[in-house]
Design a protein around this motif. Structure first.
Motif, PDB file in Angstrom:
ATOM      1  N   GLU A   1      -6.343   1.979 -10.974  1.00 45.59           N
ATOM      2  CA  GLU A   1      -5.364   1.144 -11.669  1.00 45.59           C
ATOM      3  C   GLU A   1      -5.785   0.831 -13.102  1.00 45.59           C
ATOM      4  O   GLU A   1      -4.981   0.331 -13.889  1.00 45.59           O
TER       5      GLU A   1
ATOM      6  N   HIS B   1      -2.400   8.369 -22.118  1.00 47.79           N
ATOM      7  CA  HIS B   1      -1.905   7.530 -21.025  1.00 47.79           C
ATOM      8  C   HIS B   1      -0.736   8.146 -20.270  1.00 47.79           C
ATOM      9  O   HIS B   1      -0.513   7.809 -19.105  1.00 47.79           O
TER      10      HIS B   1
ATOM     11  N   ALA C   1      -0.994   8.806 -16.195  1.00 51.47           N
ATOM     12  CA  ALA C   1      -0.090   8.077 -15.304  1.00 51.47           C
ATOM     13  C   ALA C   1       0.655   9.050 -14.385  1.00 51.47           C
ATOM     14  O   ALA C   1       0.870   8.767 -13.195  1.00 51.47           O
TER      15      ALA C   1
ATOM     16  N   TYR D   1      -1.830  10.318 -11.692  1.00 57.75           N
ATOM     17  CA  TYR D   1      -2.043   9.322 -10.645  1.00 57.75           C
ATOM     18  C   TYR D   1      -0.918   9.392  -9.621  1.00 57.75           C
ATOM     19  O   TYR D   1      -1.144   9.377  -8.406  1.00 57.75           O
ATOM     20  N   GLN D   2       0.314   9.477 -10.110  1.00 62.93           N
ATOM     21  CA  GLN D   2       1.466   9.530  -9.212  1.00 62.93           C
ATOM     22  C   GLN D   2       1.472  10.806  -8.370  1.00 62.93           C
ATOM     23  O   GLN D   2       1.829  10.787  -7.190  1.00 62.93           O
TER      24      GLN D   2
ATOM     25  N   ARG E   1       5.859   2.395 -16.197  1.00 67.06           N
ATOM     26  CA  ARG E   1       5.131   1.116 -16.251  1.00 67.06           C
ATOM     27  C   ARG E   1       3.626   1.343 -16.237  1.00 67.06           C
ATOM     28  O   ARG E   1       2.882   0.678 -16.973  1.00 67.06           O
ATOM     29  N   ARG E   2       3.178   2.263 -15.407  1.00 62.47           N
ATOM     30  CA  ARG E   2       1.745   2.528 -15.336  1.00 62.47           C
ATOM     31  C   ARG E   2       1.238   3.113 -16.657  1.00 62.47           C
ATOM     32  O   ARG E   2       0.132   2.786 -17.098  1.00 62.47           O
ATOM     33  N   SER E   3       2.020   3.971 -17.264  1.00 62.61           N
ATOM     34  CA  SER E   3       1.590   4.568 -18.535  1.00 62.61           C
ATOM     35  C   SER E   3       1.441   3.499 -19.611  1.00 62.61           C
ATOM     36  O   SER E   3       0.505   3.535 -20.423  1.00 62.61           O
TER      37      SER E   3
ATOM     38  N   THR F   1       0.739   0.336 -19.052  1.00 57.59           N
ATOM     39  CA  THR F   1      -0.466  -0.418 -18.697  1.00 57.59           C
ATOM     40  C   THR F   1      -1.714   0.336 -19.127  1.00 57.59           C
ATOM     41  O   THR F   1      -2.644  -0.250 -19.709  1.00 57.59           O
ATOM     42  N   TYR F   2      -1.737   1.640 -18.841  1.00 59.68           N
ATOM     43  CA  TYR F   2      -2.867   2.469 -19.254  1.00 59.68           C
ATOM     44  C   TYR F   2      -3.053   2.439 -20.775  1.00 59.68           C
ATOM     45  O   TYR F   2      -4.177   2.381 -21.278  1.00 59.68           O
TER      46      TYR F   2
END
Length: 212
Positions: A35, A63, A67, A70-71, A185-187, A189-190
């Motif tokens: 995360e 990023h 991301a 990860y997915q 959203r994860r990108s 955050t990264y």
């Protein structure tokens, strides 16, 4: 006593087997804290170097492919898609030929190898996988005009292909739209996390040895 005769093993076969065992023993485990992109790169310093190389080569922000990766695989080098079943219960191969960190399908991976000249690239290598994703994101920008910073649109292309994105096939897949939003959203955050640690990540091993 019965004498047992063993068939001689060809030296090449023995060497290949030993090499396979060596590789399996050296497989890189997934990061303990996926995360946090800073934690990922601190645990696997060579991953940052590979991601930085992909950024320089394809102009892709780190990023976004991270991301997406990860997915796709949760950073597992040997990730496979779900099994397919005949009649609902008989195992019948996999739902696709996707494999590795990037979950690249065989045909698309071969296109990447041919266009880049990276014929020895392996889907179970993080360095090759992140470069493949950089190539795909760059191509998506060229083909469909989707920004290399747009993780949402990039993931839709990655999943549906360039033609599928043009036909808007994703509109019939609400689950995919939801997942693409998660990737976006994860990108973001990264991206925020990476700003806090990239300066340290860029310092060489000698600096880290004495001051890290």
């Amino acid at each position: 006593m019965k004498t047992i005769f063993f068939k001689p093993i060809h030296r090449t076969t023995l060497s290949a087997a030993a090499f396979a065992i060596l590789l399996s023993g050296c497989a890189t485990p997934p990061p303990e804290n996926p995360e946090n992109i800073c934690a990922i790169f601190e645990e696997h310093r060579d991953w940052y170097d590979a991601a930085e190389d992909a950024r320089e080569r394809w102009g892709v922000p780190i990023h976004v492919p991270m991301a997406m990766m990860y997915q796709e695989s949760s950073f597992k080098h040997d990730a496979l898609p779900p099994r397919d079943y005949l009649l609902g219960f008989i195992p019948w191969g996999r739902v696709s030929s996707a494999y590795g960190y990037s979950q690249a399908k065989t045909m698309t991976w071969e296109d990447y190898q041919r266009e880049t000249g990276n014929s020895w690239a392996s889907r179970s290598s993080f360095e090759d996988a992140i470069d493949f994703m950089g190539w795909f994101i760059y191509k998506t920008y060229q083909v469909n005009g989707v920004s290399k910073w747009d993780a949402y649109g990039q993931y839709l292309n990655y999943h549906e292909g360039w033609g599928g994105y043009q036909r808007k096939t994703y509109l019939k897949k609400p689950w995919l739209v939801r997942v693409s939003r998660i990737v976006k959203r994860r990108s973001l955050t990264y991206a925020t996390q990476l700003k806090t640690c990239e300066e340290d990540l860029q310092k060489g091993w000698l600096w880290r040895l004495f001051f890290g």
